[in-house]
Every structure is written in structure tokens, then in C-alpha cells.
Design a protein around this motif. Structure first.
Motif, PDB file in Angstrom:
ATOM      1  N   ILE A 119      70.695 -40.693  27.312  1.00 53.05           N
ATOM      2  CA  ILE A 119      69.415 -40.019  26.866  1.00 53.05           C
ATOM      3  C   ILE A 119      70.093 -39.661  25.345  1.00 53.05           C
ATOM      4  O   ILE A 119      69.218 -39.711  24.409  1.00 53.05           O
ATOM      5  CB  ILE A 119      68.964 -38.679  27.605  1.00 53.05           C
ATOM      6  CG1 ILE A 119      68.231 -38.933  28.580  1.00 53.05           C
ATOM      7  CG2 ILE A 119      68.266 -37.850  26.488  1.00 53.05           C
ATOM      8  CD1 ILE A 119      67.793 -38.197  29.644  1.00 53.05           C
ATOM      9  N   GLN A 150      69.680 -42.705  23.502  1.00 48.45           N
ATOM     10  CA  GLN A 150      68.232 -43.053  23.172  1.00 48.45           C
ATOM     11  C   GLN A 150      67.651 -42.000  22.042  1.00 48.45           C
ATOM     12  O   GLN A 150      66.706 -42.535  21.553  1.00 48.45           O
ATOM     13  CB  GLN A 150      67.668 -42.906  24.467  1.00 48.45           C
ATOM     14  CG  GLN A 150      66.146 -43.507  24.556  1.00 48.45           C
ATOM     15  CD  GLN A 150      66.106 -44.867  24.278  1.00 48.45           C
ATOM     16  OE1 GLN A 150      66.811 -45.552  24.423  1.00 48.45           O
ATOM     17  NE2 GLN A 150      65.014 -45.334  23.588  1.00 48.45           N
ATOM     18  N   TYR A 151      68.166 -40.970  22.154  1.00 44.34           N
ATOM     19  CA  TYR A 151      67.478 -39.819  21.058  1.00 44.34           C
ATOM     20  C   TYR A 151      68.063 -40.149  19.744  1.00 44.34           C
ATOM     21  O   TYR A 151      67.117 -40.144  18.858  1.00 44.34           O
ATOM     22  CB  TYR A 151      68.111 -38.477  21.512  1.00 44.34           C
ATOM     23  CG  TYR A 151      67.780 -37.349  20.475  1.00 44.34           C
ATOM     24  CD1 TYR A 151      66.748 -36.928  20.533  1.00 44.34           C
ATOM     25  CD2 TYR A 151      68.842 -37.161  19.630  1.00 44.34           C
ATOM     26  CE1 TYR A 151      66.222 -35.971  19.566  1.00 44.34           C
ATOM     27  CE2 TYR A 151      68.337 -36.119  18.678  1.00 44.34           C
ATOM     28  CZ  TYR A 151      67.460 -35.527  18.759  1.00 44.34           C
ATOM     29  OH  TYR A 151      66.846 -34.620  17.548  1.00 44.34           O
ATOM     30  N   THR A 178      65.452 -43.160  19.019  1.00 45.81           N
ATOM     31  CA  THR A 178      64.042 -42.984  18.741  1.00 45.81           C
ATOM     32  C   THR A 178      63.644 -41.535  19.000  1.00 45.81           C
ATOM     33  O   THR A 178      62.238 -41.321  18.508  1.00 45.81           O
ATOM     34  CB  THR A 178      63.352 -43.659  20.239  1.00 45.81           C
ATOM     35  OG1 THR A 178      64.028 -42.619  21.454  1.00 45.81           O
ATOM     36  CG2 THR A 178      63.682 -44.938  20.687  1.00 45.81           C
ATOM     37  N   GLY A 179      64.536 -40.750  18.775  1.00 43.22           N
ATOM     38  CA  GLY A 179      64.063 -39.140  18.860  1.00 43.22           C
ATOM     39  C   GLY A 179      63.508 -38.618  20.144  1.00 43.22           C
ATOM     40  O   GLY A 179      63.622 -39.424  21.076  1.00 43.22           O
ATOM     41  N   ILE A 180      62.733 -37.699  20.194  1.00 50.22           N
ATOM     42  CA  ILE A 180      62.309 -36.948  21.326  1.00 50.22           C
ATOM     43  C   ILE A 180      61.170 -37.539  21.687  1.00 50.22           C
ATOM     44  O   ILE A 180      60.039 -37.753  20.844  1.00 50.22           O
ATOM     45  CB  ILE A 180      62.049 -35.404  21.450  1.00 50.22           C
ATOM     46  CG1 ILE A 180      63.570 -34.757  20.826  1.00 50.22           C
ATOM     47  CG2 ILE A 180      61.440 -35.048  22.633  1.00 50.22           C
ATOM     48  CD1 ILE A 180      63.112 -33.419  20.817  1.00 50.22           C
ATOM     49  N   THR A 181      61.066 -38.218  22.950  1.00 54.59           N
ATOM     50  CA  THR A 181      59.879 -38.940  23.540  1.00 54.59           C
ATOM     51  C   THR A 181      59.520 -38.447  24.962  1.00 54.59           C
ATOM     52  O   THR A 181      60.429 -37.701  25.604  1.00 54.59           O
ATOM     53  CB  THR A 181      60.065 -40.529  23.600  1.00 54.59           C
ATOM     54  OG1 THR A 181      61.036 -40.729  24.594  1.00 54.59           O
ATOM     55  CG2 THR A 181      60.384 -40.997  22.287  1.00 54.59           C
ATOM     56  N   ILE A 207      62.097 -39.689  27.317  1.00 60.05           N
ATOM     57  CA  ILE A 207      63.524 -38.796  27.298  1.00 60.05           C
ATOM     58  C   ILE A 207      63.395 -37.412  28.075  1.00 60.05           C
ATOM     59  O   ILE A 207      64.382 -37.103  28.831  1.00 60.05           O
ATOM     60  CB  ILE A 207      63.934 -38.419  25.786  1.00 60.05           C
ATOM     61  CG1 ILE A 207      64.389 -40.070  25.284  1.00 60.05           C
ATOM     62  CG2 ILE A 207      64.834 -37.555  25.563  1.00 60.05           C
ATOM     63  CD1 ILE A 207      64.749 -39.964  23.750  1.00 60.05           C
TER      64      ILE A 207
END
Length: 214
Positions: free
Chosen positions: A77, A80-81, A84-87, A90
Motif C-alpha cells: 500500500i 501504491q500510495y 496514486t495517492g489515497i484511493t 488503498i
């Protein structure tokens, strides 16, 4: 009665079924004997049953696996953060990872049978949502909450097990599976009845409708 005794009786019962089905085929006879032996141990998957500890995953292994998956999710995560930032995805996986780490600290050995059942159900989903495997997992989960010699040692337990065998046989047909499996399971109930002098306790065959011990 000891688990080994149930296994021998179940093997003999299954072998007889296999012989009746095809007396000239040693494969059918031996396969039915194995099915009968395994099925004769199934009723003892309930709490404190002799078979439950044999199939139950170890607490230490499950804790290690939960830690590994939980930490793996949290590490993934982080990467991934950065991209893409917070999704919502996530946040979901972060919650799952954190939950695994927390649950692993409080898990008890007596609940390992429940987790084993959940794992079997997960395998059922992987195997193209196999109804038979899903039902087998649900049997294990239910049994993990039952006291010894209760519903798994009754006609209800026998009927449910036969239902499981029926669906497994639909997906993976095996000669004698349903008959040998049902006979093996039934042999356990008969061997645990008070009609045998070695048993101080009997089984409540017709629970919950009738709680008399036989």
C-alpha cells in the motif's frame, strides 16, 4: 471409542460397500474403504472431538501467515500510495492488513478449527465455487462451535454429510463415494451408542427433536 477404532470400523464398512458395488475390482473396494475410514472420523470434528486437532491448522502457523499477509499488504500500500495517492482501494486493503495484524495477536487455539473451515471454503471459491467444498467448509465451521457428541453425532449431521458427498460427487464422480461415505459416517454413530458396553455415554440421534441418548 478411540479415533483409530472408528477409522478401522469405517474402513471395514466402506470396504464391504465397495465389495457389494464391484466384488472383482480391488480399486473400488480399496477406495471405498478409504472413504469409509475418513468419513468415520468426521463426526469428531466437533469441539474436543478426536479428529478436530488432527486437521486444525496450528496457531503459530496461522499467526505467522496473518503477520506475513498483513505486513505484505501494508508495504504494498505504501508503494501504491506514492503512485496514486489515497484511493478507496488503498483504504480497503490497509484496513484488511491492519485487521490481520490485530486479529493474529488475539487468536485462540480453539478457534483454529473455525479458521480451518474458512480456509476450506476459500479453496471452494478458488475451485470454481465448488458447492461440495463450500459445504464441507461450512460443516467444519459449524462443528467448531458445537459441544462433543451433539449434532455431528445425530441424524441431522449424517444427512448434512450425505448432502456434502452428493455435491462433491456431482463435480468429481467417484464410485461408492456417497454410499461408502454415508455408511462410514453412520458406523461412527452406531459405534458410539450405549448399546455397546464400552460406551458410558450414548449419542442423541434425533436431536434437537428428541434428546434421549441411545
Amino acid at each position: 471409542m478411540k479415533g483409530s477404532s472408528h477409522a478401522y470400523i469405517g474402513a471395514a464398512t466402506g470396504g464391504i460397500v465397495g465389495f457389494q458395488l464391484n466384488p472383482t475390482d480391488p480399486i473400488t473396494i480399496s477406495t471405498s474403504a478409504i472413504i469409509g475410514s475418513i468419513s468415520a472420523l468426521v463426526p469428531d470434528l466437533d469441539t474436543n472431538g478426536a479428529a478436530s486437532n488432527r486437521i486444525t491448522l496450528s496457531k503459530s502457523f496461522m499467526q505467522w501467515l496473518m503477520h506475513l499477509v498483513g505486513m505484505g499488504l501494508l508495504i504494498a500500500i505504501v508503494f501504491q500510495y506514492v503512485q496514486t495517492g489515497i484511493t478507496p482501494k488503498i483504504l480497503l486493503f490497509a484496513g484488511i492488513g491492519a485487521l490481520l495484524l490485530v486479529v493474529s495477536r488475539f487468536i485462540k487455539q480453539k478457534r483454529m478449527l473455525t479458521l480451518t473451515g474458512l480456509l476450506v471454503m476459500a479453496i471452494g471459491f478458488v475451485l470454481h465455487q465448488s458447492i461440495g467444498i463450500l459445504l464441507a467448509g461450512s460443516y467444519i465451521i459449524i462443528a467448531s462451535f458445537l459441544p462433543h457428541r451433539s449434532y455431528t453425532h445425530s441424524i441431522i449431521g449424517l444427512a448434512f454429510y450425505t448432502f456434502i458427498l452428493y455435491h462433491i460427487n456431482l463435480q468429481w464422480p467417484i464410485d461408492g463415494l456417497i454410499i461408502a461415505g454415508t455408511a462410514g459416517y453412520a458406523s461412527h454413530l452406531i459405534a458410539d451408542m450405549k448399546l455397546l458396553p464400552v460406551n458410558r455415554r450414548g449419542v442423541k440421534l434425533f436431536a434437537p427433536l428428541w434428546n434421549k441418548e441411545w
